[in-house]
Write an enzyme that holds these catalytic residues in place. Structure first.
Site, PDB file in Angstrom:
ATOM      1  N   HIS A 141       0.842  -1.197   0.000  1.00  0.00           N
ATOM      2  CA  HIS A 141       0.000   0.000   0.000  1.00  0.00           C
ATOM      3  C   HIS A 141       0.880   1.250   0.000  1.00  0.00           C
ATOM      4  O   HIS A 141       1.330   1.701   1.057  1.00  0.00           O
ATOM      5  CB  HIS A 141      -0.932  -0.063   1.221  1.00  0.00           C
ATOM      6  CG  HIS A 141      -1.913   1.047   1.300  1.00  0.00           C
ATOM      7  ND1 HIS A 141      -2.416   1.517   2.493  1.00  0.00           N
ATOM      8  CD2 HIS A 141      -2.488   1.813   0.343  1.00  0.00           C
ATOM      9  CE1 HIS A 141      -3.250   2.505   2.248  1.00  0.00           C
ATOM     10  NE2 HIS A 141      -3.311   2.704   0.968  1.00  0.00           N
ATOM     11  N   ASN A 191      -5.532   3.658   6.831  1.00  0.00           N
ATOM     12  CA  ASN A 191      -6.872   4.154   6.500  1.00  0.00           C
ATOM     13  C   ASN A 191      -7.871   3.965   7.629  1.00  0.00           C
ATOM     14  O   ASN A 191      -8.875   4.672   7.694  1.00  0.00           O
ATOM     15  CB  ASN A 191      -7.375   3.502   5.210  1.00  0.00           C
ATOM     16  CG  ASN A 191      -6.725   4.159   4.004  1.00  0.00           C
ATOM     17  OD1 ASN A 191      -6.519   5.374   4.001  1.00  0.00           O
ATOM     18  ND2 ASN A 191      -6.376   3.377   3.007  1.00  0.00           N
TER      19      ASN A 191
HETATM   20  N1  LIG Z   1      -5.750   7.758  -4.510  1.00  0.00           N
HETATM   21  C1  LIG Z   1      -5.060   7.503  -3.406  1.00  0.00           C
HETATM   22  O1  LIG Z   1      -4.738   8.416  -2.626  1.00  0.00           O
HETATM   23  C2  LIG Z   1      -4.634   6.109  -3.084  1.00  0.00           C
HETATM   24  C3  LIG Z   1      -3.688   5.895  -2.076  1.00  0.00           C
HETATM   25  C4  LIG Z   1      -3.269   4.582  -1.821  1.00  0.00           C
HETATM   26  C5  LIG Z   1      -3.825   3.531  -2.536  1.00  0.00           C
HETATM   27  N2  LIG Z   1      -4.764   3.777  -3.508  1.00  0.00           N
HETATM   28  C6  LIG Z   1      -5.299   2.638  -4.263  1.00  0.00           C
HETATM   29  O2  LIG Z   1      -4.678   2.606  -5.543  1.00  0.00           O
HETATM   30  C7  LIG Z   1      -5.564   2.023  -6.495  1.00  0.00           C
HETATM   31  C8  LIG Z   1      -5.718   2.964  -7.670  1.00  0.00           C
HETATM   32  O3  LIG Z   1      -6.202   4.215  -7.238  1.00  0.00           O
HETATM   33  P1  LIG Z   1      -5.915   5.566  -8.054  1.00  0.00           P
HETATM   34  O4  LIG Z   1      -6.131   6.671  -7.094  1.00  0.00           O
HETATM   35  O5  LIG Z   1      -4.619   5.467  -8.808  1.00  0.00           O
HETATM   36  O6  LIG Z   1      -7.134   5.559  -9.099  1.00  0.00           O
HETATM   37  P2  LIG Z   1      -7.180   6.147 -10.581  1.00  0.00           P
HETATM   38  O7  LIG Z   1      -8.624   6.291 -10.897  1.00  0.00           O
HETATM   39  O8  LIG Z   1      -6.283   7.322 -10.729  1.00  0.00           O
HETATM   40  O9  LIG Z   1      -6.527   4.952 -11.455  1.00  0.00           O
HETATM   41  C9  LIG Z   1      -7.119   3.707 -11.605  1.00  0.00           C
HETATM   42  C10 LIG Z   1      -6.630   3.120 -12.914  1.00  0.00           C
HETATM   43  O10 LIG Z   1      -7.147   1.776 -13.041  1.00  0.00           O
HETATM   44  C11 LIG Z   1      -7.424   1.596 -14.393  1.00  0.00           C
HETATM   45  N3  LIG Z   1      -8.284   0.470 -14.668  1.00  0.00           N
HETATM   46  C12 LIG Z   1      -9.641   0.407 -14.580  1.00  0.00           C
HETATM   47  N4  LIG Z   1     -10.072  -0.785 -15.033  1.00  0.00           N
HETATM   48  C13 LIG Z   1      -8.976  -1.488 -15.400  1.00  0.00           C
HETATM   49  C14 LIG Z   1      -8.776  -2.773 -15.969  1.00  0.00           C
HETATM   50  N5  LIG Z   1      -9.797  -3.579 -16.257  1.00  0.00           N
HETATM   51  N6  LIG Z   1      -7.505  -3.176 -16.222  1.00  0.00           N
HETATM   52  C15 LIG Z   1      -6.476  -2.365 -15.942  1.00  0.00           C
HETATM   53  N7  LIG Z   1      -6.608  -1.136 -15.424  1.00  0.00           N
HETATM   54  C16 LIG Z   1      -7.835  -0.703 -15.165  1.00  0.00           C
HETATM   55  C17 LIG Z   1      -8.044   2.932 -14.818  1.00  0.00           C
HETATM   56  O11 LIG Z   1      -8.080   3.060 -16.243  1.00  0.00           O
HETATM   57  C18 LIG Z   1      -7.127   3.922 -14.136  1.00  0.00           C
HETATM   58  O12 LIG Z   1      -6.027   4.286 -14.944  1.00  0.00           O
HETATM   59  C19 LIG Z   1      -6.881   1.753  -5.738  1.00  0.00           C
HETATM   60  O13 LIG Z   1      -6.873   0.417  -5.312  1.00  0.00           O
HETATM   61  C20 LIG Z   1      -6.798   2.697  -4.568  1.00  0.00           C
HETATM   62  O14 LIG Z   1      -7.551   2.260  -3.455  1.00  0.00           O
HETATM   63  C21 LIG Z   1      -5.157   5.040  -3.819  1.00  0.00           C
END
Ligand SMILES: NC(=O)c1ccc[n+]([C@@H]2O[C@H](COP(=O)([O-])OP(=O)(O)OC[C@H]3O[C@@H](n4cnc5c(N)ncnc54)[C@H](O)[C@@H]3O)[C@@H](O)[C@H]2O)c1
Length: 295
Positions: A141, A191
């Protein structure tokens, strides 16, 4: 366990792109995938642009930037992860999607390779359970934005082996990160602490106790937080904040974790925060907050 040389990143959004950058900067070869190769290429272009700004500011040389960017190879999907020693899944926070992607990665990856998820809240034990390599599944994470934030919270599924844990921790450390370890419980550690605070700030706004600026300035100057809870929610993405709040509420069974109606409404409106130009605040094309632009 084989030495980790090539890292696959699935999902080239704000987290996946940042993880790809951090891994490439640590001299790993990176295979970057998204739902389409165009989205993966867009993710790589964003890393190029971010590092380009650092070149302009004189923080790194153009050669250093190019060396990092050249190590990132955009591909069409998980089928191209056959050569990876470690895959870090960072796709949208939806459980059915991640279960499907975990099966696709598992089918494509070589025996002995580690399958990690950057999930903020989904059970690693559940994700491990749909693969044929449960002992090689683990949570990695990263915090947002991955290049700047020092922590990687490592989450052990019930099935995770000691060897998988040790190799994952070593890879995070090679990327310059400090790790903490959490058991697989709703929200893990970070979280579980953060989301109730973000929700409480939203409840206070919903009740009209203060303006967004009052709330964020209060947290920054009164609590010494680098960002206020509403601007941090906008940075994380309100869809992600809501999803984690729902997981905490459902899985811990305590109403203190219930998500605020205002948060639900902003997500329903598509105002997901900075990535969409509007959330608790409004943002210009460059992602800068518009003064007086509270929603
Ligand atoms: N945003 C944050 O602050 C944060 C912090 C830690 C962890 N996370 C985790 O990271 C992960 C991504 O979050 P994010 O903020 O980068 O979201 P984001 O919306 O910026 O990116 C998600 C990506 O996943 C892609 N995606 C969707 N369907 C897909 C598929 N079938 N195959 C491959 N890729 C696909 C999307 O096209 C997009 O580029 C989540 O699990 C989230 O919980 C987010």
């Amino acid at each position: 366990m084989a030495e980790i040389r090539t890292i696959g990143v699935l999902g080239a959004g704000q987290m996946g792109g940042g993880i790809a950058q951090v891994a490439a900067a640590a001299s790993y070869d990176v295979v970057l995938a998204d739902a389409t190769i165009e989205l993966a290429q867009k993710g790589k272009a964003k890393v190029d642009a971010i590092l380009g700004k650092q070149v302009e500011k004189g923080k790194i040389t153009a050669d250093q930037k190019n060396a990092v960017v050249d190590r990132i190879k955009p591909v069409g999907g998980p089928a191209d992860f056959s050569n990876c020693d470690l895959v870090i899944e960072a796709a949208t926070e939806q459980v059915d999607l991640k279960l499907k992607l975990f099966q696709a990665c598992d089918a494509a990856m070589k025996p002995g390779a580690i399958l990690a998820s950057n999930t903020s809240s989904i059970s690693l034990t559940k994700l491990a359970g749909v693969t044929k390599r449960p002992e090689l599944v683990i949570g990695m994470h990263f915090m947002n934005p991955p290049p700047l934030m020092k922590l990687v919270e490592i989450v052990r599924a019930v099935q995770t082996s000691d060897a998988t844990y040790a190799a994952t921790k070593a890879a995070a450390e090679k990327m310059g990160k400090t790790t903490t370890t959490s058991k697989d419980a709703p929200g893990f550690l970070v979280n579980r602490i953060l989301i109730p605070m973000l929700s409480e700030a939203c409840f206070a706004l919903q009740e009209g106790v203060g303006t967004p600026e009052d709330i964020d300035t209060g947290a920054k100057l009164g609590l010494n937080h680098p960002m206020g809870p509403l601007e941090l929610s906008d940075l994380i993405g309100l869809d992600t904040v809501l999803f984690i709040a729902e997981v905490l509420h459902r899985d811990l069974g305590d109403d203190k974790y219930r998500p605020p109606t205002l948060l639900r409404n902003l997500v329903a409106a598509g105002w997901l925060g900075k990535k969409k130009g509007r959330g608790f605040y409004r943002y210009d094309d460059k992602g800068q907050k518009i003064a007086g632009g509270a929603t």
